[in-house]
Enzyme design. Structure first.
Site, PDB file in Angstrom:
ATOM      1  CG  ASP A 166       3.354  -3.008  -4.491  1.00 32.63           C
ATOM      2  OD1 ASP A 166       3.872  -2.227  -3.690  1.00 32.63           O
ATOM      3  OD2 ASP A 166       2.158  -3.382  -4.412  1.00 32.63           O
TER       4      ASP A 166
ATOM      5  CG  HIS B 279      -1.125  -6.486  -5.419  1.00 30.47           C
ATOM      6  ND1 HIS B 279      -1.875  -6.416  -4.271  1.00 30.47           N
ATOM      7  CD2 HIS B 279      -0.078  -5.665  -5.222  1.00 30.47           C
ATOM      8  CE1 HIS B 279      -1.298  -5.569  -3.433  1.00 30.47           C
ATOM      9  NE2 HIS B 279      -0.213  -5.087  -3.990  1.00 30.47           N
TER      10      HIS B 279
ATOM     11  CD  GLU C 298       1.637  -0.713   1.232  1.00 32.62           C
ATOM     12  OE1 GLU C 298       0.783   0.079   0.807  1.00 32.62           O
ATOM     13  OE2 GLU C 298       1.759  -1.865   0.776  1.00 32.62           O
ATOM     14  CD  GLU C 299       1.563  -4.902  -0.637  1.00 30.25           C
ATOM     15  OE1 GLU C 299       0.341  -4.720  -0.648  1.00 30.25           O
ATOM     16  OE2 GLU C 299       2.321  -4.553  -1.562  1.00 30.25           O
TER      17      GLU C 299
ATOM     18  CG  HIS D  30       5.727  -1.338   0.871  1.00 32.84           C
ATOM     19  ND1 HIS D  30       5.613  -2.651   0.482  1.00 32.84           N
ATOM     20  CD2 HIS D  30       4.979  -0.628   0.008  1.00 32.84           C
ATOM     21  CE1 HIS D  30       4.817  -2.713  -0.576  1.00 32.84           C
ATOM     22  NE2 HIS D  30       4.427  -1.509  -0.895  1.00 32.84           N
TER      23      HIS D  30
HETATM   24 CO    CO Z   1       2.983  -1.059  -2.476  1.00 34.42          CO
END
Ligand code: CO
Length: 356
Positions: free
Chosen positions: A184, A328, A217-218, A70
């Site tokens: 991420d 995160h 995606e998140e 992503h």
């Molecule tokens: Co991710």
């Protein structure tokens, strides 16, 4: 060419781009330009949602293997502008609220201008002891961009709906560890671009390779849904970043994955029970090529694979992740060898994916 240096250079480039969910164009345009300039695949395009989809035709295989990573990152959206120029905001994606206060932020206003800001709240000198013991809610925070009035903010094209994220420049640590924002899942994008390069430079592959650099995606794997529907895979792997909680204070039984132990293969998370056939094939290839790997402990997190495996009539799917500390949070830490070994594992898998 694929080595630690090429991985580091691309990781830095991808990490520094801002692409909060729904606003991934800086990232997706960078990726599409790179694919086109280096002529990496047969076909690549941006779909209606903003995914970058790509196809590399195989020679005579039966499988259509989808690799998904992503492009979006967690961030925030401006929800209100105070008359004195302070900005109220709402989170996009899962922030740990405890770490937001006092952070530096970057806000991206159209057309691509970056503004600096700081997340503030009522100063400690003005709060009671009881107030200080409580976690400050996001609704009580604001962003200070150093501007004097609402008019000045709006003149700078910062409006309701403008997005931004925490500021965290890329940096190198010892032992090939690197720090940065949005690992991420720019790490997954890095892996996919390197796989494309290896496909171009190496021997032809039997199966057809499909790629989705997916948006949103998140906030629930939305780009993965339309991408998988369009590309019609028969097998899929989501390439992700996962929590390496190999830090003080965490019990061994609760550590999902470790830094430096290679790609983490998911057996199950909150969004999917992974295909055991795909996982067997991954493990077999890792052992054949002596690539370090680890099995991620269930049941942490969820990924695009959660959406892909229930696309159309169902797609045997799994997730392979690069372990990453402090995911995160404003800044993540990972080891470049883990990315290298993830690329090696996926490359081995797509060259030998029979019987799935
Ligand atoms: Co991710």
């Amino acid at each position: 060419m694929m080595n630690i240096e090429s991985i580091k250079v691309l990781q830095k480039e991808l990490s520094s781009l801002i692409g909060v969910s729904g606003y991934e164009d800086d990232v997706s345009d960078f990726i599409l330009k790179k694919i086109e300039k280096e002529n990496l695949v047969d076909k690549a395009w941006k779909d209606n949602l903003g995914n970058i989809l790509a196809v590399k035709e195989g020679t005579n295989g039966n499988n259509r293997i989808l690799l998904d990573a992503h492009t979006d990152e967690i961030g925030f959206m401006i929800s209100h502008i105070e008359n004195k120029g302070f900005l109220r905001f709402v989170p996009i994606g899962g922030w740990d609220t405890r770490i937001l206060l006092g952070q530096s932020v970057v806000i991206r206003s159209e057309p691509g201008k970056i503004h600096r800001g700081i997340i503030g709240s009522k100063p400690p000198h003005l709060t009671s002891l009881n107030e200080r013991k409580k976690i400050v809610e996001i609704s009580d925070m604001y962003i200070d961009v150093g501007m004097d009035s609402k008019e000045e903010v709006v003149k700078n094209n910062i409006v309701i709906g403008t997005t931004g994220t925490l500021f965290s420049p890329f940096a190198e640590f010892p032992n090939n560890m690197v720090r940065g924002k949005a690992f991420d899942d720019r790490t997954g994008c890095n892996v996919l671009l390197h796989i494309m390069k290896l496909l171009k430079e190496g021997a032809p592959v039997k199966d057809t390779l499909l790629f989705n650099f997916a948006v949103q995606e998140e906030i629930g794997g939305r780009g993965a849904i339309t991408g998988a529907f369009n590309l019609k895979p028969t097998v899929a792997i989501a390439i992700e970043n996962t929590t390496a909680a190999d830090v003080p204070g965490i019990k061994e039984a609760e550590v999902p994955a470790y830094i430096g132990k290679g790609p983490a293969i998911t057996v199950a998370d909150k969004s999917i029970i992974c295909s055991s056939k795909v996982n067997e094939r991954l493990v077999k290839n890792a052992e054949l090529d002596k690539i370090p790997y680890q099995i991620k402990k269930p049941m942490y997190g969820g990924t695009d694979a959660g959406k892909i495996h229930i696309s159309r009539e169902g797609v045997p799917s799994s997730v392979v992740s690069v372990p990453c500390r402090y995911i995160h949070s404003p800044t993540s830490l990972l080891k470049l060898e883990d990315i290298l070994n993830t690329i090696r594992l996926i490359d081995a898998f797509i060259r030998n994916s029979a019987n799935i």
